[in-house]
Design a protein around this motif. Structure first.
Motif, PDB file in Angstrom:
ATOM      1  N   GLU A  23      15.153  66.109  28.131  1.00 54.16           N
ATOM      2  CA  GLU A  23      16.189  67.054  27.686  1.00 54.16           C
ATOM      3  C   GLU A  23      15.572  68.371  27.224  1.00 54.16           C
ATOM      4  O   GLU A  23      16.048  69.445  27.587  1.00 54.16           O
ATOM      5  N   LEU A  24      14.519  68.254  26.431  1.00 57.82           N
ATOM      6  CA  LEU A  24      13.864  69.448  25.913  1.00 57.82           C
ATOM      7  C   LEU A  24      13.266  70.272  27.053  1.00 57.82           C
ATOM      8  O   LEU A  24      13.397  71.492  27.078  1.00 57.82           O
ATOM      9  N   ALA A  25      12.655  69.597  28.016  1.00 60.25           N
ATOM     10  CA  ALA A  25      12.083  70.296  29.168  1.00 60.25           C
ATOM     11  C   ALA A  25      13.179  71.016  29.959  1.00 60.25           C
ATOM     12  O   ALA A  25      12.987  72.152  30.400  1.00 60.25           O
ATOM     13  N   ARG A  26      14.324  70.362  30.110  1.00 57.66           N
ATOM     14  CA  ARG A  26      15.434  70.972  30.846  1.00 57.66           C
ATOM     15  C   ARG A  26      15.953  72.216  30.111  1.00 57.66           C
ATOM     16  O   ARG A  26      16.235  73.236  30.721  1.00 57.66           O
ATOM     17  N   LYS A  27      16.043  72.125  28.792  1.00 57.85           N
ATOM     18  CA  LYS A  27      16.551  73.258  28.017  1.00 57.85           C
ATOM     19  C   LYS A  27      15.578  74.432  28.004  1.00 57.85           C
ATOM     20  O   LYS A  27      15.990  75.581  27.904  1.00 57.85           O
ATOM     21  N   LEU A  28      14.288  74.137  28.119  1.00 60.23           N
ATOM     22  CA  LEU A  28      13.286  75.197  28.096  1.00 60.23           C
ATOM     23  C   LEU A  28      12.943  75.720  29.493  1.00 60.23           C
ATOM     24  O   LEU A  28      12.240  76.710  29.624  1.00 60.23           O
ATOM     25  N   ALA A  29      13.432  75.068  30.530  1.00 62.97           N
ATOM     26  CA  ALA A  29      13.041  75.360  31.906  1.00 62.97           C
ATOM     27  C   ALA A  29      13.265  76.817  32.314  1.00 62.97           C
ATOM     28  O   ALA A  29      12.470  77.371  33.078  1.00 62.97           O
ATOM     29  N   THR A  30      14.300  77.423  31.834  1.00 63.96           N
ATOM     30  CA  THR A  30      14.596  78.800  32.245  1.00 63.96           C
ATOM     31  C   THR A  30      13.778  79.835  31.481  1.00 63.96           C
ATOM     32  O   THR A  30      13.853  81.023  31.795  1.00 63.96           O
ATOM     33  N   HIS A  31      12.999  79.373  30.514  1.00 62.57           N
ATOM     34  CA  HIS A  31      12.277  80.315  29.659  1.00 62.57           C
ATOM     35  C   HIS A  31      10.767  80.311  29.851  1.00 62.57           C
ATOM     36  O   HIS A  31      10.058  81.005  29.128  1.00 62.57           O
ATOM     37  N   GLY A  32      10.276  79.493  30.792  1.00 56.17           N
ATOM     38  CA  GLY A  32       8.832  79.469  31.000  1.00 56.17           C
ATOM     39  C   GLY A  32       8.437  78.656  32.211  1.00 56.17           C
ATOM     40  O   GLY A  32       9.280  78.087  32.909  1.00 56.17           O
ATOM     41  N   GLU A  33       7.145  78.601  32.453  1.00 54.75           N
ATOM     42  CA  GLU A  33       6.592  77.836  33.568  1.00 54.75           C
ATOM     43  C   GLU A  33       6.475  76.359  33.175  1.00 54.75           C
ATOM     44  O   GLU A  33       6.366  76.028  31.991  1.00 54.75           O
ATOM     45  N   ALA A  34       6.450  75.499  34.174  1.00 59.77           N
ATOM     46  CA  ALA A  34       6.424  74.060  33.942  1.00 59.77           C
ATOM     47  C   ALA A  34       5.210  73.623  33.123  1.00 59.77           C
ATOM     48  O   ALA A  34       5.337  72.781  32.224  1.00 59.77           O
TER      49      ALA A  34
END
Length: 149
Positions: A23-34
């Motif tokens: 969930e956290l990765a999905r929420k941060l996905a638009t703000h940085g690289e994987a």
């Protein structure tokens, strides 16, 4: 006030409530690289701010009174929690038996036993959408309705 960093964004999300790693990765996905996101989430885990097992236990604790084990498993799997963590959380947090929980859910929604096949099917569908097993539903709907419960 500049743009918040990934770390700040992750902290803000985790300050509101626990999040699973996915969930956290999905929420941060638009703000940085994987790879940046993975590093931030890993650091949050090291600091004890993010924990999938804690998230799973809190989720089960909050939802166990309304849902069956099947629904809890599918919801947690959808949120990216590993199977062994799911089973451990359900085992630790579901103090009452599955039958007792299903009985309470049924009694909170319906005031009487099913009088005809149509009502029986309605109550069975209700329990099925809540994640209770078909065998358990049949057993529960066949037992006498207890007004005192």
């Amino acid at each position: 006030m500049g743009v918040p960093s990934l770390r700040e964004r992750a902290l803000r999300h985790l300050a509101r409530r626990d999040h699973s790693r996915a969930e956290l990765a999905r929420k941060l996905a638009t703000h940085g690289e994987a790879d940046e996101i993975d590093a931030v989430i890993a650091r949050m885990g090291e600091l004890g701010l993010q924990s999938d097992s804690r998230y799973a236990e809190a989720f089960v604790r909050g939802k166990a009174a309304r849902f069956g084990a099947g629904r809890l498993r599918s919801e947690l799997a959808r949120r990216g929690i590993e199977r062994d963590l799911i089973e451990q959380a359900i085992e630790n947090e579901c103090v009452e038996s599955e039958l007792e929980r299903a009985r309470q859910v049924l009694r909170s929604r319906f005031s009487s036993a099913p009088a005809d096949p149509r009502e029986w099917a309605r109550q069975a569908r209700f329990l099925q959408t809540r994640g209770f097993a078909p065998e358990l539903i049949r057993k529960l709907l066949k037992e006498p309705f207890d007004e005192s419960a």
